[in-house]
Motif scaffolding. Structure first.
Motif, mmCIF file in Angstrom:
data_model
loop_
_atom_site.group_PDB
_atom_site.id
_atom_site.type_symbol
_atom_site.label_atom_id
_atom_site.label_comp_id
_atom_site.label_asym_id
_atom_site.label_seq_id
_atom_site.Cartn_x
_atom_site.Cartn_y
_atom_site.Cartn_z
ATOM 1 N N ARG A 123 0.832 -1.206 0.000
ATOM 2 C CA ARG A 123 0.000 0.000 0.000
ATOM 3 C C ARG A 123 0.866 1.255 0.000
ATOM 4 O O ARG A 123 1.988 1.239 0.492
ATOM 5 N N CYS A 124 0.312 2.340 -0.548
ATOM 6 C CA CYS A 124 0.995 3.626 -0.562
ATOM 7 C C CYS A 124 -0.047 4.712 -0.375
ATOM 8 O O CYS A 124 -1.224 4.506 -0.675
ATOM 9 N N THR A 125 0.384 5.872 0.124
ATOM 10 C CA THR A 125 -0.569 6.967 0.354
ATOM 11 C C THR A 125 -0.673 7.918 -0.833
ATOM 12 O O THR A 125 -1.358 8.931 -0.757
ATOM 13 N N CYS A 126 -0.010 7.608 -1.953
ATOM 14 C CA CYS A 126 -0.049 8.516 -3.106
ATOM 15 C C CYS A 126 -1.357 8.361 -3.891
ATOM 16 O O CYS A 126 -2.034 7.345 -3.778
ATOM 17 N N PRO A 127 -1.700 9.378 -4.717
ATOM 18 C CA PRO A 127 -2.951 9.295 -5.501
ATOM 19 C C PRO A 127 -2.981 8.093 -6.449
ATOM 20 O O PRO A 127 -4.046 7.490 -6.636
ATOM 21 N N ARG A 173 0.207 -0.841 -8.308
ATOM 22 C CA ARG A 173 1.524 -0.928 -7.683
ATOM 23 C C ARG A 173 2.329 0.276 -8.189
ATOM 24 O O ARG A 173 2.960 0.231 -9.241
ATOM 25 N N CYS A 174 2.256 1.375 -7.403
ATOM 26 C CA CYS A 174 2.790 2.669 -7.841
ATOM 27 C C CYS A 174 4.318 2.668 -7.848
ATOM 28 O O CYS A 174 4.959 1.745 -7.351
ATOM 29 N N LYS A 175 4.898 3.769 -8.360
ATOM 30 C CA LYS A 175 6.362 3.852 -8.473
ATOM 31 C C LYS A 175 7.038 3.908 -7.091
ATOM 32 O O LYS A 175 8.203 3.545 -6.974
ATOM 33 N N HIS A 176 6.301 4.341 -6.055
ATOM 34 C CA HIS A 176 6.917 4.415 -4.719
ATOM 35 C C HIS A 176 7.091 3.024 -4.120
ATOM 36 O O HIS A 176 8.122 2.717 -3.529
ATOM 37 N N ILE A 177 6.054 2.191 -4.262
ATOM 38 C CA ILE A 177 6.156 0.808 -3.782
ATOM 39 C C ILE A 177 7.272 0.087 -4.543
ATOM 40 O O ILE A 177 8.104 -0.596 -3.951
HETATM 41 ZN ZN LIG Z 1 2.849 5.591 -4.298
#
Ligand SMILES: [Zn+2]
Ligand SMILES: [Zn+2]
Length: 206
Positions: free
Chosen positions: A59-63, A71-75
């Protein structure tokens, strides 16, 4: 506990692979990753936003995650940095070596002081007493802390001993002997040698 973030720089991109957009940006954008413990990571993005990643829950807090459940770039970045050895895996945190400041990954429950491989001491190692400049040979590295070990002759703890006042009482004690040449590398001490006990941070590996 103080932890250390990875440098805010791009990661090397695997040259042959044709990467999808999110994966490419996870490599190439300058992001820094700060391990917070409990499998949580704070990611500072190229645009200076900070997001919280729970790696094991994915999980991530980004939009991008919140609205698209992707699966966003931060994860991806956290996972890439762990693989690259720049960020500790869940259960570990990054801290500074007490002697040189190099980042070290340790169990998140471990107690200070922390040392890198170069500054970790073992029986048989030569160390220098920061107070006197004397060279000694280590015979024992204890789990016991300086405020819990008594110096029999001085009738006080190692931490309370006069020349140890400048050192943190909550550090392990180390037994060492003079002169350094007479102890075997397995730490066996000839009966004639007296073992002196020091707070760990008073000794520096040579
Ligand atoms: Zn993210
Ligand atoms: Zn070090």
């Amino acid at each position: 506990m103080k932890t250390t973030a990875s440098p805010k720089a791009p990661l090397p991109v695997p040259r042959t692979a044709h990467l999808p957009e999110r994966s490419r940006r996870a490599h190439t954008e300058p992001m820094s990753v700060l391990p917070l413990g409990d499998g949580l990571y704070e990611v500072e993005s190229a645009s200076d936003h900070t997001y919280l990643v729970d790696l094991e829950a994915g999980r991530c807090t980004c939009p991008d995650y919140v609205f698209r459940k992707t699966r966003c770039k931060h994860i991806r970045r956290v996972a890439l940095e762990i693989t690259a050895g720049r960020t500790p895996p869940p259960g570990e945190i990054a801290v500074d070596c007490h002697d040189c400041g190099e980042p070290v990954f340790v169990d998140e429950d471990a107690a200070a002081p922390f040392y890198c491989d170069d500054h970790t001491i073992y029986p048989g190692d030569t160390v220098v007493d920061r107070e006197t400049g004397d060279r000694l040979t280590v015979v024992d590295v204890s789990e016991l802390r300086a405020d819990a070990v008594n110096i029999g002759a001085a009738d006080c703890t190692v931490a309370e001993y006069r020349t140890n006042e400048d050192y943190d009482p909550d550090v392990p004690v180390v037994g060492a002997v003079y002169p350094h040449a007479t102890v075997a590398s397995n730490g066996v001490v000839p009966a004639s040698l007296k073992v002196y006990v020091f707070p760990r941070t008073r000794l520096e590996k040579r």
